[in-house]
Motif scaffolding. Structure first.
Motif, PDB file in Angstrom:
ATOM      1  N   TRP A  94      48.944  29.583  19.058  1.00 47.57           N
ATOM      2  CA  TRP A  94      49.284  29.473  20.442  1.00 47.57           C
ATOM      3  C   TRP A  94      50.012  27.950  20.502  1.00 47.57           C
ATOM      4  O   TRP A  94      49.456  26.951  20.204  1.00 47.57           O
ATOM      5  CB  TRP A  94      48.218  29.436  21.408  1.00 47.57           C
ATOM      6  CG  TRP A  94      47.584  30.966  21.305  1.00 47.57           C
ATOM      7  CD1 TRP A  94      47.916  31.902  20.797  1.00 47.57           C
ATOM      8  CD2 TRP A  94      46.461  31.400  22.213  1.00 47.57           C
ATOM      9  NE1 TRP A  94      47.469  33.124  21.089  1.00 47.57           N
ATOM     10  CE2 TRP A  94      46.197  32.674  22.030  1.00 47.57           C
ATOM     11  CE3 TRP A  94      45.611  30.825  23.106  1.00 47.57           C
ATOM     12  CZ2 TRP A  94      45.460  33.521  22.676  1.00 47.57           C
ATOM     13  CZ3 TRP A  94      44.712  31.471  23.851  1.00 47.57           C
ATOM     14  CH2 TRP A  94      44.474  32.840  23.622  1.00 47.57           C
ATOM     15  N   THR A  95      51.120  28.178  21.139  1.00 41.69           N
ATOM     16  CA  THR A  95      51.968  26.834  21.416  1.00 41.69           C
ATOM     17  C   THR A  95      52.073  26.456  23.013  1.00 41.69           C
ATOM     18  O   THR A  95      52.370  27.432  23.732  1.00 41.69           O
ATOM     19  CB  THR A  95      53.493  26.826  20.891  1.00 41.69           C
ATOM     20  OG1 THR A  95      53.393  27.484  19.612  1.00 41.69           O
ATOM     21  CG2 THR A  95      54.144  25.564  21.279  1.00 41.69           C
ATOM     22  N   VAL A  96      51.722  25.054  23.376  1.00 42.25           N
ATOM     23  CA  VAL A  96      51.440  24.841  24.522  1.00 42.25           C
ATOM     24  C   VAL A  96      52.312  23.858  24.944  1.00 42.25           C
ATOM     25  O   VAL A  96      53.063  22.962  23.819  1.00 42.25           O
ATOM     26  CB  VAL A  96      50.049  24.581  25.131  1.00 42.25           C
ATOM     27  CG1 VAL A  96      49.299  25.874  25.109  1.00 42.25           C
ATOM     28  CG2 VAL A  96      49.392  23.385  24.374  1.00 42.25           C
ATOM     29  N   SER A  97      52.649  23.298  25.975  1.00 36.89           N
ATOM     30  CA  SER A  97      53.573  22.068  26.296  1.00 36.89           C
ATOM     31  C   SER A  97      52.807  20.921  26.609  1.00 36.89           C
ATOM     32  O   SER A  97      53.618  19.907  26.658  1.00 36.89           O
ATOM     33  CB  SER A  97      54.689  22.536  27.536  1.00 36.89           C
ATOM     34  OG  SER A  97      53.923  22.902  28.560  1.00 36.89           O
ATOM     35  N   HIS A  98      51.419  20.854  26.917  1.00 36.67           N
ATOM     36  CA  HIS A  98      50.869  19.343  27.195  1.00 36.67           C
ATOM     37  C   HIS A  98      49.465  19.489  26.488  1.00 36.67           C
ATOM     38  O   HIS A  98      48.816  20.556  26.345  1.00 36.67           O
ATOM     39  CB  HIS A  98      50.739  19.380  28.618  1.00 36.67           C
ATOM     40  CG  HIS A  98      50.544  18.082  28.936  1.00 36.67           C
ATOM     41  ND1 HIS A  98      49.286  17.606  29.029  1.00 36.67           N
ATOM     42  CD2 HIS A  98      51.130  17.113  29.592  1.00 36.67           C
ATOM     43  CE1 HIS A  98      49.459  16.067  29.514  1.00 36.67           C
ATOM     44  NE2 HIS A  98      50.430  15.884  29.832  1.00 36.67           N
ATOM     45  N   ILE A  99      49.033  18.294  26.114  1.00 36.01           N
ATOM     46  CA  ILE A  99      47.922  18.196  25.271  1.00 36.01           C
ATOM     47  C   ILE A  99      46.682  18.492  26.132  1.00 36.01           C
ATOM     48  O   ILE A  99      45.726  19.125  25.635  1.00 36.01           O
ATOM     49  CB  ILE A  99      47.775  16.865  24.740  1.00 36.01           C
ATOM     50  CG1 ILE A  99      46.952  16.701  23.300  1.00 36.01           C
ATOM     51  CG2 ILE A  99      47.274  15.991  25.739  1.00 36.01           C
ATOM     52  CD1 ILE A  99      46.978  15.630  22.522  1.00 36.01           C
ATOM     53  N   ARG A 100      46.592  18.432  27.515  1.00 37.16           N
ATOM     54  CA  ARG A 100      45.481  18.758  28.091  1.00 37.16           C
ATOM     55  C   ARG A 100      45.252  20.230  28.303  1.00 37.16           C
ATOM     56  O   ARG A 100      44.107  20.635  28.448  1.00 37.16           O
ATOM     57  CB  ARG A 100      45.680  18.011  29.611  1.00 37.16           C
ATOM     58  CG  ARG A 100      45.537  16.658  29.994  1.00 37.16           C
ATOM     59  CD  ARG A 100      44.331  16.023  29.467  1.00 37.16           C
ATOM     60  NE  ARG A 100      43.068  16.823  29.453  1.00 37.16           N
ATOM     61  CZ  ARG A 100      41.937  16.339  28.974  1.00 37.16           C
ATOM     62  NH1 ARG A 100      42.043  15.246  28.361  1.00 37.16           N
ATOM     63  NH2 ARG A 100      40.901  17.096  29.247  1.00 37.16           N
ATOM     64  N   THR A 101      46.413  21.016  28.134  1.00 37.76           N
ATOM     65  CA  THR A 101      46.019  22.522  28.212  1.00 37.76           C
ATOM     66  C   THR A 101      45.489  22.877  26.881  1.00 37.76           C
ATOM     67  O   THR A 101      44.559  23.612  26.700  1.00 37.76           O
ATOM     68  CB  THR A 101      47.633  23.185  28.006  1.00 37.76           C
ATOM     69  OG1 THR A 101      48.248  22.756  29.462  1.00 37.76           O
ATOM     70  CG2 THR A 101      47.462  24.643  28.235  1.00 37.76           C
ATOM     71  N   SER A 102      45.908  22.132  25.674  1.00 41.50           N
ATOM     72  CA  SER A 102      45.247  22.497  24.407  1.00 41.50           C
ATOM     73  C   SER A 102      43.712  22.228  24.494  1.00 41.50           C
ATOM     74  O   SER A 102      43.005  22.853  24.057  1.00 41.50           O
ATOM     75  CB  SER A 102      45.937  21.454  23.270  1.00 41.50           C
ATOM     76  OG  SER A 102      45.129  21.841  22.275  1.00 41.50           O
ATOM     77  N   VAL A 103      43.308  20.975  25.278  1.00 46.12           N
ATOM     78  CA  VAL A 103      41.968  20.372  25.395  1.00 46.12           C
ATOM     79  C   VAL A 103      41.166  21.773  26.134  1.00 46.12           C
ATOM     80  O   VAL A 103      40.131  22.120  25.664  1.00 46.12           O
ATOM     81  CB  VAL A 103      41.814  19.154  25.953  1.00 46.12           C
ATOM     82  CG1 VAL A 103      40.323  18.852  26.361  1.00 46.12           C
ATOM     83  CG2 VAL A 103      42.483  17.927  25.155  1.00 46.12           C
ATOM     84  N   ILE A 114      45.700  25.989  17.962  1.00 49.12           N
ATOM     85  CA  ILE A 114      46.644  25.457  19.309  1.00 49.12           C
ATOM     86  C   ILE A 114      47.446  24.272  19.005  1.00 49.12           C
ATOM     87  O   ILE A 114      46.818  23.166  18.429  1.00 49.12           O
ATOM     88  CB  ILE A 114      45.615  25.258  20.561  1.00 49.12           C
ATOM     89  CG1 ILE A 114      44.287  26.249  21.004  1.00 49.12           C
ATOM     90  CG2 ILE A 114      46.521  24.895  21.787  1.00 49.12           C
ATOM     91  CD1 ILE A 114      45.010  27.642  20.945  1.00 49.12           C
ATOM     92  N   VAL A 115      48.623  24.423  19.302  1.00 51.47           N
ATOM     93  CA  VAL A 115      49.632  23.365  18.734  1.00 51.47           C
ATOM     94  C   VAL A 115      50.260  22.889  20.211  1.00 51.47           C
ATOM     95  O   VAL A 115      50.533  23.655  20.875  1.00 51.47           O
ATOM     96  CB  VAL A 115      50.522  23.709  17.728  1.00 51.47           C
ATOM     97  CG1 VAL A 115      49.934  23.729  16.477  1.00 51.47           C
ATOM     98  CG2 VAL A 115      51.363  24.829  17.764  1.00 51.47           C
ATOM     99  N   VAL A 116      50.862  21.751  20.096  1.00 46.48           N
ATOM    100  CA  VAL A 116      51.851  21.379  21.223  1.00 46.48           C
ATOM    101  C   VAL A 116      53.177  21.322  20.941  1.00 46.48           C
ATOM    102  O   VAL A 116      53.533  20.603  19.815  1.00 46.48           O
ATOM    103  CB  VAL A 116      51.107  19.757  21.796  1.00 46.48           C
ATOM    104  CG1 VAL A 116      51.859  19.464  22.756  1.00 46.48           C
ATOM    105  CG2 VAL A 116      49.779  19.840  22.055  1.00 46.48           C
ATOM    106  N   ARG A 117      53.859  21.763  21.928  1.00 45.37           N
ATOM    107  CA  ARG A 117      55.318  22.047  21.568  1.00 45.37           C
ATOM    108  C   ARG A 117      56.131  20.642  21.570  1.00 45.37           C
ATOM    109  O   ARG A 117      55.932  19.888  22.544  1.00 45.37           O
ATOM    110  CB  ARG A 117      55.868  22.965  22.550  1.00 45.37           C
ATOM    111  CG  ARG A 117      57.631  23.270  22.406  1.00 45.37           C
ATOM    112  CD  ARG A 117      57.897  24.156  23.371  1.00 45.37           C
ATOM    113  NE  ARG A 117      57.585  25.569  23.356  1.00 45.37           N
ATOM    114  CZ  ARG A 117      56.641  25.923  24.325  1.00 45.37           C
ATOM    115  NH1 ARG A 117      56.099  25.126  25.368  1.00 45.37           N
ATOM    116  NH2 ARG A 117      56.114  27.275  24.201  1.00 45.37           N
ATOM    117  N   ASP A 118      57.134  20.356  20.502  1.00 44.56           N
ATOM    118  CA  ASP A 118      57.969  19.512  20.556  1.00 44.56           C
ATOM    119  C   ASP A 118      58.784  19.343  21.792  1.00 44.56           C
ATOM    120  O   ASP A 118      59.252  20.422  22.162  1.00 44.56           O
ATOM    121  CB  ASP A 118      58.709  19.379  19.164  1.00 44.56           C
ATOM    122  CG  ASP A 118      59.700  18.098  18.971  1.00 44.56           C
ATOM    123  OD1 ASP A 118      59.802  17.405  19.967  1.00 44.56           O
ATOM    124  OD2 ASP A 118      59.830  17.892  17.926  1.00 44.56           O
TER     125      ASP A 118
END
Length: 311
Positions: free
Chosen positions: A216-225, A194-198
């Motif tokens: 999987w790319t997400v836009s916020h670190i809380r989503t990754s957590v 899981i990586v966070v999008r620039d």
């Protein structure tokens, strides 16, 4: 005595930026003849041919290319000078715009904002949460006054602010933990990361991506957590943000070779021109520096992570 004026250089730059005299006229809201006349007077004044004849297209001469770069610098400095004057005239600013990378400790930010608000109760503050190069991108476009970024700012001022510690983690029941041995990067590549999008539109950085086939790319670190906590993959996450999950052993550091699952990254305080910042911005910077110096060392948590990895 100067032979040229800033307005003439502004017309010249507009022609280059817009790609022609007609387009430049629309850009600066003047007639085409006015723009052409200004550039012609400039060439006569400095004795340099700035454009070459190239049919209907506008093409810079070799001398014009050099002059364009210098003109852009001078015009930018002139804009900064006027911004400083405007700041001095206005006194205390009414709005402070700040870009903050999402890995910056939120509690520290809230403490700084609270202190600044006590000193400037009528100050409006806008916070832009950014990822990777997004903070400096907003600073570069003039959309924020100050940035907290994981990258130095090449166009202005950069200062080391604080270090953020990361760990490669996965849910306690993730298959990677079931291997019960030291992991290699090749082991990770066969599992979802899981990586966070620039958040910058101009520059896309995949910091920490290990080349996993599933990403999987997400836009916020809380989503990754949240995703990692549900066993949907592994990720590099700031230790301070996942402290609760680590203490509860919901998430465990991945046992990479030689503690390779632990990393440290610098965050920078960046802004374009300190002379153009008002009293509230200066107060924010001063309090930010002070609070960052009080930031507890993450070495204790790092030691816990190392112990978890070695168990």
């Amino acid at each position: 005595m100067l032979k040229s004026t800033l307005e003439q250089w502004r017309m010249f730059k507009a022609v280059v930026d817009a790609g022609g005299f007609n387009q430049a006229a629309a850009l600066v809201h003047k007639s085409q003849s006015s723009v052409h006349h200004a550039v012609q007077k400039l060439e006569n004044a400095i004795g340099v041919v700035l454009f070459e004849n190239s049919g209907r297209k506008v093409k810079l001469s070799p001398q014009g290319e050099l002059m364009y770069r210098r003109a852009a610098f001078v015009l930018n400095e002139a804009q900064k000078l006027e911004a400083v004057a405007a700041s001095l005239q206005a006194g205390t600013e009414t709005l402070l715009r700040i870009a903050v990378d999402i890995i910056f400790p939120s509690d520290l930010l809230y403490n700084v904002l609270s202190k600044v608000s006590e000193e400037f109760p009528l100050l409006r503050i806008e916070i832009e949460e950014t990822v990777l190069s997004g903070a400096n991108s907003l600073l570069d476009s003039g959309n924020v006054d100050i940035a907290i970024s994981p990258f130095p700012y090449p166009g202005g001022f950069s200062e080391d602010l604080c270090e953020i510690d990361f760990a490669a983690v996965a849910h306690v029941d993730h298959p990677l933990h079931a291997l019960d041995r030291a992991l290699t990067l090749e082991d990770l590549k066969s599992h979802r990361q899981i990586v966070v999008r620039d958040s910058s539109a101009e520059r896309k950085v995949d910091a920490g991506w290990l080349g996993a086939e599933q990403r999987w790319t997400v836009s916020h670190i809380r989503t990754s957590v949240d995703m990692i906590s549900q066993g949907l993959g592994f990720a590099w996450l700031p230790i301070a943000i996942i402290k609760k999950e680590l203490e509860e052993e919901l998430l465990l550091p991945l046992p990479l070779d030689s503690n390779g699952g632990l990393r440290r990254a610098m965050l920078y305080l960046t802004f374009e021109d300190g002379d153009g910042l008002g009293p509230a911005a200066r107060s924010f910077i001063g309090e930010l520096r002070y609070q960052s110096m009080q930031l507890p060392s993450a070495d204790g948590m790092l030691e816990q992570c190392v112990e978890s990895i070695q168990r």
